[in-house]
Enzyme design. Structure first.
Site, short mmCIF file in Angstrom:
data_model
loop_
_atom_site.label_atom_id
_atom_site.label_comp_id
_atom_site.label_asym_id
_atom_site.label_seq_id
_atom_site.Cartn_x
_atom_site.Cartn_y
_atom_site.Cartn_z
N ALA A 1 93.99 22.33 62.46
CA ALA A 1 95.12 21.69 63.14
C ALA A 1 96.43 22.17 62.52
O ALA A 1 97.16 22.97 63.12
CB ALA A 1 95.00 20.17 63.05
N ALA B 1 89.17 21.88 57.86
CA ALA B 1 90.21 21.53 56.87
C ALA B 1 90.45 22.62 55.84
O ALA B 1 89.52 23.22 55.33
CB ALA B 1 89.90 20.23 56.16
N GLY B 2 91.72 22.82 55.57
CA GLY B 2 92.14 23.74 54.52
C GLY B 2 92.57 25.11 55.00
O GLY B 2 93.17 25.87 54.24
N LYS C 1 84.22 12.75 65.60
CA LYS C 1 84.44 13.44 64.34
C LYS C 1 84.56 12.35 63.28
O LYS C 1 85.57 11.63 63.23
CB LYS C 1 85.71 14.30 64.37
CG LYS C 1 86.02 14.89 62.98
CD LYS C 1 87.31 15.68 62.92
CE LYS C 1 87.72 15.86 61.47
NZ LYS C 1 88.92 16.70 61.31
#
Lengths: 256, 64
Positions: free
Chosen positions: A206, A184-185, A97
């Site tokens: 996450a 993300a977010g 990643k």
């Protein structure tokens, strides 16, 4: 109903990729990974004095997940390429990643360094999963560079602000042929569902799980949200209309 | 030499394998960078540390 997710030549049942960052205990990690149904988990490398307890890898091995090392914290292509190579050495995988951030305040990707690193890593035989902005043009450049997946942010890492520009995510989905993973977010389950409704192939999250009050329960919520969003995308939503359209017919309405 | 950002004295003849063994007990997945390059696991036994080396000894941690 089978709905196979193909990523870098491998196949998966789950379309939820789980990051481990922010997890508070090994027991929570174990229960959270299992509740999420994920088959791919991201990990990082740090100086051994600051690394996780060795038990973390035992938990992940026991869960049978595939590991996806990241280059979190890298700010230049040089740092990211070296970190990816260290990850390949430690985790015995050519998956990475790729994350190259522009500053510590926003953690937003540095497009120039990112593309440079992606090109170097693809040339070195890596399967690159590029964490990127939601810019469809940059996404296309990354795909053209040979990235195995393009992973646009919904909003800054850890912000929980959801998908700030759904239109860009949909455009990016149309712009590339490789898998698009919303990364993300994500703040809550509806964000994950929206990502899938917009056509993303998977969701990586996450903090939304690891920092939730009940990570295990949120992991299950995310699993179901990803599945629901995927189903809705495939089912084809109705068009948005400015005015109402009655679902019950007017014909035969009695004169009361 | 420096190991993980700290100046250290290491006995003459110490190899990367020796350094790893001394510092990463319990960790199965470790990577080492020496002067900005990866030291492949296959060369740990034969790579002897030298004065002025800058080493990073890394292990897995949680990450997003």
């Amino acid at each position: 109903m089978t709905d196979i997710f193909e990523l870098a030549g491998e196949t998966f049942d789950s379309r939820l990729v789980l990051g481990t960052g922010g997890i508070t205990s090994m027991e929570t990690l174990d229960r959270t990974v299992r509740a999420s149904g994920t088959q791919i988990v991201t990990v990082a490398l740090r100086r051994v004095e600051a690394s996780a307890d060795a038990a973390m890898m035992q938990v992940l091995d026991r869960c049978g997940v595939r590991l996806l090392p990241n280059t979190a914290g890298c700010r230049t292509a040089r740092e990211a390429v070296l970190t990816a190579r260290l990850g390949r050495e430690a985790f015995d995988t050519d998956w990475v990643k790729l994350e190259v951030i522009g500053d510590e305040h926003t953690l937003l990707p540095d497009a120039v360094e990112l593309l440079d690193a992606a090109e170097q890593l693809v040339a070195d035989g890596f399967r690159v999963f590029a964490y990127t902005t939601d810019d469809p043009i940059l996404g296309r450049r990354l795909a053209d560079a040979g990235c195995a997946a393009v992973m646009p942010l919904g909003s800054p890492i850890g912000s929980g602000l959801g998908i700030r520009n759904p239109h860009n995510i949909a455009l990016l989905r149309e712009a590339v042929r490789v898998p698009v993973v919303l990364d993300a977010g994500i703040g809550t389950a509806s964000d994950a569902a929206l990502a899938m409704e917009l056509g993303c192939d998977a969701v990586l999250l996450a903090s939304a799980v690891t920092r939730a009050r009940d990570p295990e329960r949120m992991a299950l919520a995310m699993r179901q949200a990803v599945e629901a969003g995927r189903l809705a995308r495939g089912a084809g939503r109705i068009p948005r209309r400015w005015h109402a359209e009655a679902s019950t017919q007017f014909e035969g309405l009695p004169d009361l | 030499m420096r190991v993980n950002g700290t100046a250290v004295d290491v006995a003459d003849g110490t190899t990367v394998a020796g350094l790893v063994a001394a510092r990463t007990e319990g960790h199965g997945r470790v990577a080492v960078a020496r002067n900005g390059d990866v030291v492949p696991r296959s060369t740990w036994e034969t790579t002897t540390l030298a004065a002025g080396d800058v080493l990073e000894v890394l292990a897995p941690t949680a990450g997003g």
